[in-house]
Motif scaffolding. Structure first.
Motif, PDB file in Angstrom:
ATOM      1  N   LEU A 200     -10.261  44.924  15.329  1.00 31.25           N
ATOM      2  CA  LEU A 200      -9.827  46.084  14.540  1.00 31.25           C
ATOM      3  C   LEU A 200     -10.126  47.410  15.239  1.00 31.25           C
ATOM      4  CD1 LEU A 200     -10.519  44.972  10.882  1.00 31.25           C
ATOM      5  CD2 LEU A 200      -8.328  45.233  12.037  1.00 31.25           C
ATOM      6  N   LEU A 201     -11.182  47.468  16.047  1.00 30.55           N
ATOM      7  CA  LEU A 201     -11.412  48.680  16.830  1.00 30.55           C
ATOM      8  C   LEU A 201     -10.287  48.871  17.849  1.00 30.55           C
ATOM      9  CD1 LEU A 201     -15.274  48.564  17.401  1.00 30.55           C
ATOM     10  CD2 LEU A 201     -13.999  50.184  15.967  1.00 30.55           C
ATOM     11  N   GLY A 202      -9.803  47.772  18.418  1.00 31.88           N
ATOM     12  CA  GLY A 202      -8.659  47.845  19.332  1.00 31.88           C
ATOM     13  C   GLY A 202      -7.397  48.303  18.634  1.00 31.88           C
ATOM     14  N   VAL A 203      -7.171  47.808  17.437  1.00 34.26           N
ATOM     15  CA  VAL A 203      -6.011  48.241  16.650  1.00 34.26           C
ATOM     16  C   VAL A 203      -6.134  49.730  16.326  1.00 34.26           C
ATOM     17  CG1 VAL A 203      -4.808  47.979  14.433  1.00 34.26           C
ATOM     18  CG2 VAL A 203      -5.578  45.953  15.673  1.00 34.26           C
ATOM     19  N   HIS A 204      -7.341  50.146  15.979  1.00 30.34           N
ATOM     20  CA  HIS A 204      -7.569  51.562  15.669  1.00 30.34           C
ATOM     21  C   HIS A 204      -7.287  52.458  16.875  1.00 30.34           C
ATOM     22  CE1 HIS A 204      -9.311  55.154  13.952  1.00 30.34           C
ATOM     23  NE2 HIS A 204     -10.135  55.234  14.979  1.00 30.34           N
ATOM     24  N   GLU A 205      -7.677  52.017  18.057  1.00 31.27           N
ATOM     25  CA  GLU A 205      -7.401  52.792  19.274  1.00 31.27           C
ATOM     26  C   GLU A 205      -5.901  52.925  19.513  1.00 31.27           C
ATOM     27  OE1 GLU A 205      -9.353  54.573  21.481  1.00 31.27           O
ATOM     28  OE2 GLU A 205     -10.782  54.271  19.846  1.00 31.27           O
ATOM     29  N   LYS A 206      -5.163  51.887  19.192  1.00 26.71           N
ATOM     30  CA  LYS A 206      -3.719  51.879  19.424  1.00 26.71           C
ATOM     31  C   LYS A 206      -2.950  52.655  18.364  1.00 26.71           C
ATOM     32  CE  LYS A 206      -0.041  48.619  20.529  1.00 26.71           C
ATOM     33  NZ  LYS A 206       0.322  47.219  20.711  1.00 26.71           N
ATOM     34  N   TYR A 207      -3.389  52.568  17.107  1.00 28.35           N
ATOM     35  CA  TYR A 207      -2.687  53.199  15.983  1.00 28.35           C
ATOM     36  C   TYR A 207      -3.631  54.133  15.242  1.00 28.35           C
ATOM     37  CZ  TYR A 207       0.446  49.235  16.764  1.00 28.35           C
ATOM     38  OH  TYR A 207       1.292  48.311  17.325  1.00 28.35           O
ATOM     39  N   LYS A 208      -3.974  55.241  15.863  1.00 24.73           N
ATOM     40  CA  LYS A 208      -4.955  56.163  15.269  1.00 24.73           C
ATOM     41  C   LYS A 208      -4.447  56.863  14.015  1.00 24.73           C
ATOM     42  CE  LYS A 208      -7.456  56.960  19.446  1.00 24.73           C
ATOM     43  NZ  LYS A 208      -8.824  57.271  19.592  1.00 24.73           N
ATOM     44  N   ASN A 209      -3.148  56.907  13.801  1.00 14.84           N
ATOM     45  CA  ASN A 209      -2.615  57.604  12.632  1.00 14.84           C
ATOM     46  C   ASN A 209      -2.484  56.697  11.400  1.00 14.84           C
ATOM     47  OD1 ASN A 209      -0.563  56.080  13.728  1.00 14.84           O
ATOM     48  ND2 ASN A 209       1.040  57.548  13.233  1.00 14.84           N
ATOM     49  N   VAL A 210      -2.938  55.450  11.511  1.00 13.35           N
ATOM     50  CA  VAL A 210      -2.876  54.523  10.380  1.00 13.35           C
ATOM     51  C   VAL A 210      -4.157  54.668   9.571  1.00 13.35           C
ATOM     52  CG1 VAL A 210      -2.747  52.077   9.732  1.00 13.35           C
ATOM     53  CG2 VAL A 210      -1.386  52.930  11.644  1.00 13.35           C
ATOM     54  N   LEU A 211      -4.018  54.674   8.252  1.00  7.56           N
ATOM     55  CA  LEU A 211      -5.158  54.871   7.367  1.00  7.56           C
ATOM     56  C   LEU A 211      -5.928  53.578   7.088  1.00  7.56           C
ATOM     57  CD1 LEU A 211      -6.768  56.732   5.490  1.00  7.56           C
ATOM     58  CD2 LEU A 211      -5.076  56.279   3.726  1.00  7.56           C
ATOM     59  N   ILE A 212      -5.217  52.466   6.884  1.00 13.35           N
ATOM     60  CA  ILE A 212      -5.853  51.195   6.540  1.00 13.35           C
ATOM     61  C   ILE A 212      -5.393  50.123   7.514  1.00 13.35           C
ATOM     62  CG2 ILE A 212      -6.063  49.381   4.785  1.00 13.35           C
ATOM     63  CD1 ILE A 212      -5.571  51.514   2.672  1.00 13.35           C
ATOM     64  N   TYR A 213      -6.353  49.366   8.039  1.00  9.46           N
ATOM     65  CA  TYR A 213      -6.061  48.234   8.910  1.00  9.46           C
ATOM     66  C   TYR A 213      -6.542  46.978   8.203  1.00  9.46           C
ATOM     67  CZ  TYR A 213      -6.170  52.034  12.302  1.00  9.46           C
ATOM     68  OH  TYR A 213      -5.969  53.205  12.967  1.00  9.46           O
ATOM     69  N   SER A 214      -5.810  45.885   8.403  1.00  8.39           N
ATOM     70  CA  SER A 214      -6.234  44.609   7.836  1.00  8.39           C
ATOM     71  C   SER A 214      -5.813  43.505   8.768  1.00  8.39           C
ATOM     72  CB  SER A 214      -5.584  44.413   6.461  1.00  8.39           C
ATOM     73  OG  SER A 214      -5.903  43.147   5.956  1.00  8.39           O
TER      74      SER A 214
END
Length: 137
Positions: free
Chosen positions: A106-120
């Motif tokens: 999820l940290l990798g996803v956050h780095e890729k999509y910083k403008n997304v509010l919720i990751y799952s």
């Protein structure tokens, strides 16, 4: 690495605490803080139990907030959010378990999509899945 907090509301949860802290401890990246909101029905020595796990797994900081009466998860989380220092928050229920790559993924996803509010990375119901960005877990 990005700083993050794990936020959890606990109610009648003593039997889950061992696996809760274990699932955090197996992650590649550790949280800077864990915020637990005690929503009652937990043992009086809860603070001592938590300190034992903090020492065992060498967690940096655990904040325990005690509700005077049962408020339910939503109000408890809102109380916890007021104490959190980091902008990145992971939600973990006390009876859930993470795979060992959960945080790093999820940290990798956050780095890729910083403008997304919720990751799952795991969603059970298709109606929700269609509205959220999910992986294939």
């Amino acid at each position: 690495m990005k700083k993050f907090t794990i936020l959890t509301s606990i109610y009648n949860s003593k039997k889950f605490l061992s696996s809760y802290f274990k699932t955090i401890s197996i992650q590649k990246y550790m949280p800077d803080e864990i915020v637990l909101i005690d929503d009652t029905k937990n043992p009086k020595d809860l603070k001592n139990i938590i300190l034992k796990y903090q020492k065992k797994y060498k967690f940096k900081k655990i904040i325990l907030i005690k509700n005077k009466k049962n408020l339910g998860p939503a109000k408890s989380y809102n109380k916890g959010l007021k104490k959190i220092k980091n902008k990145l928050i992971f939600r973990l229920d006390v009876d859930d378990k993470w795979k060992k790559n959960h945080v790093s993924y999820l940290l990798g996803v956050h780095e890729k999509y910083k403008n997304v509010l919720i990751y799952s990375n795991s969603v059970k119901y298709d109606s929700i899945k269609n509205r959220l960005k999910c992986d294939d877990y």
